[in-house]
Each structure stands twice: as C-alpha cells, then as structure tokens.
Enzyme design. Structure first.
Site, PDB file in Angstrom:
ATOM      1  N   SER A   1       0.836  -1.194   0.000  1.00 29.89           N
ATOM      2  CA  SER A   1       0.000   0.000   0.000  1.00 29.89           C
ATOM      3  C   SER A   1       0.879   1.256   0.000  1.00 29.89           C
ATOM      4  CB  SER A   1      -0.930  -0.081   1.225  1.00 29.89           C
ATOM      5  OG  SER A   1      -1.870   0.959   1.236  1.00 29.89           O
TER       6      SER A   1
ATOM      7  N   LYS B   1      -5.295   3.355  -2.438  1.00 27.53           N
ATOM      8  CA  LYS B   1      -4.623   2.608  -1.369  1.00 27.53           C
ATOM      9  C   LYS B   1      -5.502   2.492  -0.126  1.00 27.53           C
ATOM     10  CE  LYS B   1      -0.715   1.772  -3.576  1.00 27.53           C
ATOM     11  NZ  LYS B   1      -0.427   0.443  -4.115  1.00 27.53           N
TER      12      LYS B   1
END
Ligand code: HXC
Length: 273
Positions: A158, A176
C-alpha cells in the site's frame, strides 16, 4: 543487475526459512516487489512474478533466480492485473510449474503525479483499476491455490498517502485506502480458512525507480527529505523486504488484518512541532 545481499536482506534470517514455499508476486519486476521476491527466493522460496512488460518481467525473473543455486523463478509478462482471465492463467501456470502458491504479494500499482485539476476521469480510473480491481483480481485468482497451502499468506503493498491526504496523489490515496480496506475484509473472511492478510505501507523509499521518476533523484532534495523523517533517513528496499520476510515467516503467523507502516514514523509526524 547484480545486487549484494546486504542491499535487500538483513543478515539475521535463516537460509532455508522458505524452503518448499512458492510466492506469486504482481508488479514483481518493479523495484520494491522484485527485492521482496529476491529476499524470499534467497531464503529458499521459488517464485512467479507477473508484469505488463514481457521483456522487463522475464529479465527480472532471470536476475532474481541467480540469488540461490537451484532457484526457480518464472516471469510472466504481458499480464495486466486489470484483466482477471489473464491473472487466472498466470496463477494456474505458477501452480502447475512450481507446485502451488503459498505466498501472494499484491504489488502491482499505477502512479502519475497529477493535481486534481489536471487529472482526467480516465487517469483516476486507470489507477483505481490497477490498484483496487487489480488487487481483488490477484486475490480472487490465487485463492483456490492458497486454500490448499498449509501456510498461506498475502501481503498487499500500500502507501501512506491516505492516512493524511496528499496533493498530486489523490487517485493513489483513494486507491490505497481501498486496498487497506479490502485487506481487512479478506483477513476476516479467510483468516479462519488459514490465509493471513496484511498490508505493508512503505514511506518514501530512496532507491526505487518510481521515487526517482515521481519524486526527485536530486541528492540535496533527498537529504532534506530524509531530515524530515523521525528516524532521520529515507527508507530502503531492504526495509520492505525484511518486513515481508517477517510477515511470511512463522514469527508472523498470528498477525492478520494488520497494516505495517514502514516509513520511519513519518505518517505520525503531521501535527508535531
Ligand atoms: C496526467 C496522465 C499521465 C500523466 C497518463 N495519464 N499519464 N495524466 N499526467 N503523467 C492519463 C492518460 O492521459 C489517460 O487519460 C489515463 O491517464 C490512462 O493513461 P494510459 O496511458 O492509457 O493508461 P495505462 O497504460 O493503463 O497507464 C496507467 C498509468 C501509468 C497509471 C497512467 O502511468 C502506469 O501504469 N504506470 C506504471 C506503473 C507505475 O507507475 N508504478 C509505480 C508505482 S510506485 P485520458 O483522459 O487521456 O484517456 C508508487 C509509489 C510512488 O506508486 C511513491 C512516490 C510518489
């Protein structure tokens, strides 16, 4: 390119930690994911890396395979994570040639530095599709094999932009945030079936192609940036590879549904003096 082992791995791990394990890595030719894969392969795993660019992916696979005699690393190019069927075929090939899938790294990501004003709906969609739909497709296509593994783990790569918001990265931050959220639901649904799910959120990493392209490669600017990080330095690919080894090792077996931020504490910095 030959990398010394100290570039991507701390000297504290056991050589055969991942002997007999197979890793399936999307974005595996990119800097961060190729180093994660390199570390896993060095410690005994075999791997299959997936990418859009065939030449780059196959070359990265050959290069990663050199870290351990006898290592098997397959590079599957021409595979776009936005296309489920393409991933399904890649997962099947990985399982057939390497004997299964134990570890998944959902690392494929799209990024361009662009303001909201200049961002077209299609640019926003391209990043959402690569990062969010691509991650879903990765999990969906590999899950049948993970469910057969005695030790199944997923890591989602992420970022930290969505914890605060980030100019020029609105699309990536939104994507994300969704990746972190998807991870949590997969952790709860599949934890009871033996598959752990965790996010690694890298902060600013000094030595990546993406950072050089999207941020700066200017040494003075990087030094200034490093001073703003609580640990006083930029991250390295080794920081991310070491975190990966921990989460995939037996030491990480009870960690599920966690977001491991590897950024020197930067994301907590906002609001400090
Ligand atoms: C504005 C842009 C653009 C740019 C493309 N677009 N580049 N808009 N600025 N520099 C627009 C296009 O005009 C188009 O919109 C839309 O985005 C889709 O572009 P395509 O080229 O057709 O799409 P595609 O081939 O799918 O490319 C997707 C991409 C691409 C995200 C745009 O850059 C990409 O996939 N890059 C490679 C992956 C990557 O960058 N990974 C790095 C991750 S590292 P229109 O409206 O014209 O149709 C990372 C960490 C970085 O994320 C941390 C430091 C900040």
């Amino acid at each position: 390119m030959p990398y010394p082992e100290s570039h991507y791995l701390s000297p504290i791990w056991r050589d055969d930690l991942f002997k007999g394990r197979v890793a399936f890595v999307t974005g595996g030719a990119g800097t961060i994911c190729s180093m994660q894969t390199r570390a896993l392969v060095r410690l005994g795993a075999n791997a299959c890396i997936i990418g859009r660019n065939a030449e780059k992916t196959e070359e990265a696979a050959r290069d990663i395979a050199t870290v351990r005699p006898g290592a098997k690393v397959i590079g599957i190019g021409g595979c776009d994570v936005r296309k489920f069927e393409s991933l399904k075929e890649a997962a099947a090939r990985c399982a057939e040639e390497l004997g299964g899938i134990d570890f998944v790294i959902a690392g494929a990501a799209g990024n361009v530095l662009v303001s909201m004003e200049a961002m077209s709906p299609n640019a926003f969609k391209a990043v959402m599709d690569i990062d969010v739909l691509g991650t879903f497709n990765t999990i969906k296509s590999t899950m049948p094999y993970l469910l057969k593994s005695p030790d199944a783990r997923i890591i989602y790569v992420s970022a930290t932009f969505h914890y605060t918001g980030m100019p020029m990265q609105g699309h990536v931050a939104a994507a994300k945030a969704s990746v972190d959220s998807l991870m949590a639901s997969v952790a709860l649904e599949y934890g009871p079936r033996g598959v752990t799910s965790n996010v690694i959120s890298p902060g600013a990493i000094a030595d990546t192609e993406g950072a050089a392209r999207l941020l700066t490669s200017d040494a003075a600017a990087l030094k200034h940036r490093a001073r703003s990080i609580p640990t006083g330095r930029l991250g390295t690919v080794k920081d991310i590879a070491d975190a990966t080894v921990y989460l995939f090792s037996s030491a990480g077996s009870h960690v599920n549904g966690h977001v491991l931020v590897v950024d020197g504490g930067s994301w907590r910095r906002q609001g400090s003096l």
